[in-house]
Design a protein around this motif. Sequence first.
Motif, PDB file in Angstrom:
ATOM      1  N   GLU A 102       8.091 -13.119  -5.435  1.00  0.00           N
ATOM      2  CA  GLU A 102       6.933 -12.609  -6.147  1.00  0.00           C
ATOM      3  C   GLU A 102       7.302 -11.263  -6.763  1.00  0.00           C
ATOM      4  OE1 GLU A 102       3.328 -12.657  -3.862  1.00  0.00           O
ATOM      5  OE2 GLU A 102       3.694 -14.684  -3.098  1.00  0.00           O
ATOM      6  N   THR A 103       6.501 -10.799  -7.715  1.00  0.00           N
ATOM      7  CA  THR A 103       6.830  -9.553  -8.404  1.00  0.00           C
ATOM      8  C   THR A 103       5.613  -8.649  -8.547  1.00  0.00           C
ATOM      9  OG1 THR A 103       6.415 -10.566 -10.572  1.00  0.00           O
ATOM     10  CG2 THR A 103       8.685 -10.612  -9.760  1.00  0.00           C
ATOM     11  N   ALA A 104       5.907  -7.365  -8.748  1.00  0.00           N
ATOM     12  CA  ALA A 104       4.872  -6.378  -9.038  1.00  0.00           C
ATOM     13  C   ALA A 104       5.511  -5.267  -9.871  1.00  0.00           C
ATOM     14  CB  ALA A 104       4.292  -5.804  -7.748  1.00  0.00           C
ATOM     15  N   PHE A 105       4.711  -4.644 -10.716  1.00  0.00           N
ATOM     16  CA  PHE A 105       5.229  -3.550 -11.539  1.00  0.00           C
ATOM     17  C   PHE A 105       5.226  -2.230 -10.787  1.00  0.00           C
ATOM     18  CE2 PHE A 105       4.131  -6.564 -14.911  1.00  0.00           C
ATOM     19  CZ  PHE A 105       5.265  -6.481 -15.712  1.00  0.00           C
ATOM     20  N   THR A 106       4.331  -2.113  -9.799  1.00  0.00           N
ATOM     21  CA  THR A 106       4.239  -0.878  -9.026  1.00  0.00           C
ATOM     22  C   THR A 106       4.178  -1.195  -7.537  1.00  0.00           C
ATOM     23  OG1 THR A 106       1.813  -0.830  -8.992  1.00  0.00           O
ATOM     24  CG2 THR A 106       2.912   0.182 -10.903  1.00  0.00           C
ATOM     25  N   LEU A 107       4.506  -0.211  -6.737  1.00  0.00           N
ATOM     26  CA  LEU A 107       4.442  -0.385  -5.291  1.00  0.00           C
ATOM     27  C   LEU A 107       2.994  -0.573  -4.841  1.00  0.00           C
ATOM     28  CD1 LEU A 107       5.793  -0.510  -2.571  1.00  0.00           C
ATOM     29  CD2 LEU A 107       5.948   1.988  -2.555  1.00  0.00           C
ATOM     30  N   GLU A 108       2.066   0.094  -5.509  1.00  0.00           N
ATOM     31  CA  GLU A 108       0.654  -0.051  -5.158  1.00  0.00           C
ATOM     32  C   GLU A 108       0.197  -1.497  -5.388  1.00  0.00           C
ATOM     33  OE1 GLU A 108       1.651   3.947  -5.193  1.00  0.00           O
ATOM     34  OE2 GLU A 108       1.916   2.529  -6.854  1.00  0.00           O
ATOM     35  N   GLU A 109       0.649  -2.089  -6.490  1.00  0.00           N
ATOM     36  CA  GLU A 109       0.302  -3.481  -6.791  1.00  0.00           C
ATOM     37  C   GLU A 109       0.878  -4.414  -5.726  1.00  0.00           C
ATOM     38  OE1 GLU A 109       1.392  -6.822 -10.221  1.00  0.00           O
ATOM     39  OE2 GLU A 109       1.735  -4.691 -10.647  1.00  0.00           O
ATOM     40  N   ALA A 110       2.118  -4.150  -5.322  1.00  0.00           N
ATOM     41  CA  ALA A 110       2.747  -4.971  -4.284  1.00  0.00           C
ATOM     42  C   ALA A 110       2.034  -4.806  -2.950  1.00  0.00           C
ATOM     43  CB  ALA A 110       4.218  -4.593  -4.145  1.00  0.00           C
ATOM     44  N   MET A 111       1.637  -3.572  -2.637  1.00  0.00           N
ATOM     45  CA  MET A 111       0.942  -3.312  -1.378  1.00  0.00           C
ATOM     46  C   MET A 111      -0.396  -4.043  -1.323  1.00  0.00           C
ATOM     47  SD  MET A 111       2.514  -1.491   0.861  1.00  0.00           S
ATOM     48  CE  MET A 111       1.091  -0.970   1.805  1.00  0.00           C
ATOM     49  N   ALA A 112      -1.105  -4.067  -2.432  1.00  0.00           N
ATOM     50  CA  ALA A 112      -2.397  -4.749  -2.466  1.00  0.00           C
ATOM     51  C   ALA A 112      -2.228  -6.235  -2.165  1.00  0.00           C
ATOM     52  CB  ALA A 112      -3.048  -4.557  -3.840  1.00  0.00           C
ATOM     53  N   ALA A 113      -1.188  -6.839  -2.741  1.00  0.00           N
ATOM     54  CA  ALA A 113      -0.917  -8.260  -2.499  1.00  0.00           C
ATOM     55  C   ALA A 113      -0.494  -8.493  -1.053  1.00  0.00           C
ATOM     56  CB  ALA A 113       0.165  -8.752  -3.459  1.00  0.00           C
ATOM     57  N   ALA A 114       0.314  -7.589  -0.525  1.00  0.00           N
ATOM     58  CA  ALA A 114       0.801  -7.730   0.854  1.00  0.00           C
ATOM     59  C   ALA A 114      -0.340  -7.603   1.860  1.00  0.00           C
ATOM     60  CB  ALA A 114       1.873  -6.679   1.126  1.00  0.00           C
ATOM     61  N   LYS A 115      -1.265  -6.693   1.621  1.00  0.00           N
ATOM     62  CA  LYS A 115      -2.395  -6.504   2.536  1.00  0.00           C
ATOM     63  C   LYS A 115      -3.283  -7.749   2.592  1.00  0.00           C
ATOM     64  CE  LYS A 115      -2.601  -1.507   1.712  1.00  0.00           C
ATOM     65  NZ  LYS A 115      -3.372  -0.432   1.044  1.00  0.00           N
ATOM     66  N   LEU A 116      -3.451  -8.398   1.447  1.00  0.00           N
ATOM     67  CA  LEU A 116      -4.253  -9.625   1.419  1.00  0.00           C
ATOM     68  C   LEU A 116      -3.633 -10.708   2.298  1.00  0.00           C
ATOM     69  CD1 LEU A 116      -5.276  -9.917  -2.356  1.00  0.00           C
ATOM     70  CD2 LEU A 116      -6.773  -9.433  -0.402  1.00  0.00           C
ATOM     71  N   LYS A 117      -2.301 -10.776   2.283  1.00  0.00           N
ATOM     72  CA  LYS A 117      -1.600 -11.778   3.083  1.00  0.00           C
ATOM     73  C   LYS A 117      -1.599 -11.404   4.563  1.00  0.00           C
ATOM     74  CE  LYS A 117       1.565 -13.053  -0.700  1.00  0.00           C
ATOM     75  NZ  LYS A 117       1.162 -14.464  -0.864  1.00  0.00           N
ATOM     76  N   ALA A 118      -1.465 -10.102   4.858  1.00  0.00           N
ATOM     77  CA  ALA A 118      -1.292  -9.645   6.242  1.00  0.00           C
ATOM     78  C   ALA A 118      -2.608  -9.488   6.995  1.00  0.00           C
ATOM     79  CB  ALA A 118      -0.525  -8.324   6.264  1.00  0.00           C
ATOM     80  N   GLY A 119      -3.687  -9.242   6.261  1.00  0.00           N
ATOM     81  CA  GLY A 119      -4.961  -9.044   6.933  1.00  0.00           C
ATOM     82  C   GLY A 119      -5.251  -7.582   7.214  1.00  0.00           C
ATOM     83  N   PRO A 120      -6.469  -7.260   7.652  1.00  0.00           N
ATOM     84  CA  PRO A 120      -6.909  -5.861   7.803  1.00  0.00           C
ATOM     85  C   PRO A 120      -6.201  -5.057   8.893  1.00  0.00           C
ATOM     86  CG  PRO A 120      -8.543  -7.369   8.721  1.00  0.00           C
ATOM     87  CD  PRO A 120      -7.541  -8.214   7.994  1.00  0.00           C
ATOM     88  N   CYS A 121      -5.605  -5.723   9.856  1.00  0.00           N
ATOM     89  CA  CYS A 121      -4.947  -4.993  10.962  1.00  0.00           C
ATOM     90  C   CYS A 121      -3.439  -4.858  10.743  1.00  0.00           C
ATOM     91  CB  CYS A 121      -5.210  -5.700  12.284  1.00  0.00           C
ATOM     92  SG  CYS A 121      -6.956  -5.765  12.734  1.00  0.00           S
ATOM     93  N   TYR A 122      -3.018  -4.891   9.498  1.00  0.00           N
ATOM     94  CA  TYR A 122      -1.591  -4.881   9.159  1.00  0.00           C
ATOM     95  C   TYR A 122      -0.888  -3.620   9.670  1.00  0.00           C
ATOM     96  CZ  TYR A 122      -2.842  -1.563   5.438  1.00  0.00           C
ATOM     97  OH  TYR A 122      -3.305  -0.473   4.753  1.00  0.00           O
ATOM     98  N   GLN A 123       0.381  -3.797  10.007  1.00  0.00           N
ATOM     99  CA  GLN A 123       1.264  -2.684  10.346  1.00  0.00           C
ATOM    100  C   GLN A 123       2.436  -2.680   9.367  1.00  0.00           C
ATOM    101  OE1 GLN A 123       1.094  -0.162  12.958  1.00  0.00           O
ATOM    102  NE2 GLN A 123      -1.022  -0.857  12.668  1.00  0.00           N
ATOM    103  N   ILE A 124       2.893  -1.484   8.998  1.00  0.00           N
ATOM    104  CA  ILE A 124       3.960  -1.339   8.001  1.00  0.00           C
ATOM    105  C   ILE A 124       5.154  -0.609   8.594  1.00  0.00           C
ATOM    106  CG2 ILE A 124       4.614  -0.298   5.792  1.00  0.00           C
ATOM    107  CD1 ILE A 124       1.732  -0.530   4.898  1.00  0.00           C
ATOM    108  N   THR A 125       6.337  -1.125   8.327  1.00  0.00           N
ATOM    109  CA  THR A 125       7.589  -0.417   8.609  1.00  0.00           C
ATOM    110  C   THR A 125       8.251  -0.127   7.275  1.00  0.00           C
ATOM    111  OG1 THR A 125       7.963  -1.417  10.782  1.00  0.00           O
ATOM    112  CG2 THR A 125       9.903  -0.585   9.615  1.00  0.00           C
ATOM    113  N   VAL A 126       8.765   1.070   7.120  1.00  0.00           N
ATOM    114  CA  VAL A 126       9.446   1.461   5.887  1.00  0.00           C
ATOM    115  C   VAL A 126      10.917   1.709   6.189  1.00  0.00           C
ATOM    116  CG1 VAL A 126       9.536   3.115   3.983  1.00  0.00           C
ATOM    117  CG2 VAL A 126       7.334   2.528   5.013  1.00  0.00           C
TER     118      VAL A 126
END
Length: 422
Positions: free
Chosen positions: A388-412
Amino acid sequence: MALITIPYGKTYIETLIPDDHLQGVLIPKSHHYKAKAGEKDLVRMALDNPVASPRLCELAKGCRRIVIITSDHTRPVPTKIIAPLLLEEIRSSNPEAEITFLVATGFHRETTKAELVNKFGEQMFRNEKIVVHNCWSKETMIKAGRLPSGGELIINKLAMEADLLIAEGFIEPHLFAGFSGGRKSVLPGIVSDVTVLANHCAEFIAHEKAKAGILAGNPMHEDMVYAAKQAKLAFILNVAIDADKKIIRAFAGDSEQAHLAGCKFVEELAKVEGKESDIVITSNGGYPLDQNVYQHVKALSSAAAACKAGGVIIACAACNDGHGSQDLYEWLRGGARRAIDIIMQTDKNATIPDQWATQIMARILLAYTVIFVTDQCDHQLIRDMGFETAFTLEEAMAAAKLKAGPCYQITVIPDGVAVIVK
């Protein structure tokens, strides 16, 4: 909120992540390591104190043809610093030596003139003899026996006919060779396509020891060491670098012992403890390793080690050079499952070009959603490959949160190439 900075091309991408969703930022110690001296001094110290070897100036005495294997355009090796000091050391005892720099492209495309100038600097490019290896050029190769794995070993003629063979490079974790550097300058650096294919077979890529940070028992590493011995690689100068691609330590000397010393140092800096998260954000450390999709097999592998099954991996990747491999593109365009099925049924003596990167990427695609963040590459090209693709990190994050659900955890993992996730 935590401000996160991710390398991207020759710049950076920044984003804010809520503290209660941020599980961790995995950064190697190398990014904060304080070098004991300046870059040139570190290299000189290594040359003055070689590991298990006479000094290079001693080895160079009486040698007419000297070949220095050097990295290609995909590696951030500080050749502008290393090469002049190697030449100085050689010419201090042998000013008449015929010295050739052999660019180790491995299975990559040819390094361009502009990339060579950027690598060596205008003066060295004009004044020194530089030859770019071509793994498909049969007339420039010599047969040198068989690898421990059984594959045919065919090495660049310039290297095999040299009176003294040297290699410069850098050491970092490598997703299937354990570590880069040392013997890897020969295989895959300056061998035939036939030899690369034999070494990069599906069986070895799937081997439990063919992983970042592992040398002992790694069949790919064992092939590489054998190839370096057959080529009579006599001396190496390898460096460790930080996030700014600056030298923080240098290792010179015997091709095996100096490399092992460097690997031990890099391993201590690269090891990070990772907890599985729903979303992992990573990169290839910026330019030059993020120029194409192909090279991102490295960052994706590190991210997968820290991502929950079914999770989302976000790769910040300029990919201004496109996919980087037509073979990889064609493989993945046909679907990850189909690619894996074909590859795993392929005999190790019939390896197909770039199936190794395909094998790893397909394995990741089948387990995770992968989103590439880029504004420098055709998104359709990347989507054709199953990402999948996104032009910005914010756009990618929005898509990822939808898949992960509200209790998501992030590792960078800001630089996925520089870490070994334990």
